[in-house]
Design an enzyme around this catalytic site. Structure first.
Site: not given
Length: 284
Positions: A79, A227
């Protein structure tokens, strides 16, 4: 048992961070992860977040190991916003000091990071994966060496692309990012059988060669404000297709990330902020 936590956000993509280097939290989370994590991430009954980060000792000569959970209890490979939040946490706790490069162990492998005097965090995200087998996806490689195909959704035929930054991403180009049925398309495409392990979904509107807008449907989370791995995957695909340069500003609902893929080879670099929201103590 009471445990300290800190909440951090990168462009509104927020995480609860636990330092699990000297306790049994890793075992506790692994054993009870589904309902436990969903409760902590619940914005009405818990602390509220898109995910949870555990800081662990590294066995591979890295500074630390990052273990991350989505709000549904699933464990993604990597991530980008989460790793920036981790670096901000370590910096705020005076652990980084004068280090010019901070290697972090992740499920996707070694990730190199750095932080400048203005606390902008730069992450070497590693090389993108475009092999359909390795993403994995059933999409086939097109003439520009990008996995590509069409997916039918009711009366819509969507032209979709794929890339991986250690985790899978679907990229869909749209003319008006605010005019699409985002909830319907995102939830459908995340679980589409073209991606055996499900996928993150990104709707991309091209502004010009140096700027794109992206709306995110994150695997295991749903809509999020940003993201990091997705921003990188979008830049990889747009540059391969000639829609952008090899570096561009990626505008997400939560703010801007700067992404660069020099010469369309080697690693992708991402730069952006991460900030502390608050700290606290919770019974676990």
């Amino acid at each position: 048992m009471k445990n300290n936590f800190s909440k951090y956000q990168g462009l509104g993509n927020d995480f609860i961070i636990f330092d699990a280097r000297s306790n049994n939290l890793d075992h506790l989370f692994s054993k009870n992860k589904d309902n436990f994590i969903e409760h902590l991430c619940n914005r009405n009954f818990g602390i509220g977040a898109d995910g949870i980060i555990l800081i662990l000792e590294s066995n591979n000569k890295c500074f630390v190991r990052m273990k991350i959970y989505n709000s549904d209890g699933s464990e993604p490979e990597m991530c980008g916003n989460g790793i920036r939040c981790l670096i901000a946490f370590l910096n705020d706790n005076n652990e980084i000091n004068e280090l010019s490069e901070i290697p972090i162990e992740t499920k996707a492998g070694l990730i190199l990071t750095s932080i400048d005097c203005n606390e902008n965090i730069k992450v070497n995200m590693g090389e993108p994966i475009l092999s359909p087998l390795d993403i994995p996806t059933k999409l086939l490689m097109n003439s520009l060496k990008v996995p590509n195909g069409v997916i039918t959704l009711k009366d819509q035929i969507l032209n979709v692309y794929a890339a991986s930054m250690g985790n899978p991403h679907m990229i869909v180009f749209v003319n008006d990012i605010e005019g699409i049925p985002f909830q319907e398309w995102g939830s459908f495409l995340e679980k589409h059988n073209t991606f055996p392990n499900d996928t993150n979904v990104h709707f991309v509107e091209i502004i010009d060669k140096s700027n794109i807008k992206v709306k995110v449907w994150e695997r295991g989370c749903g809509p999020t404000l940003a993201c990091g791995t997705g921003a990188c995957a979008c830049l990889v695909v747009t540059s391969k297709l000639g829609k952008t340069l090899n570096n561009a500003n990626v505008y997400l609902p939560g703010g801007k990330l700067e992404v660069e893929w020099p010469n369309q080879s080697g690693p992708v670099f991402m730069q952006g902020p991460a900030l502390k929201v608050f700290s606290g103590e919770i019974d676990i």
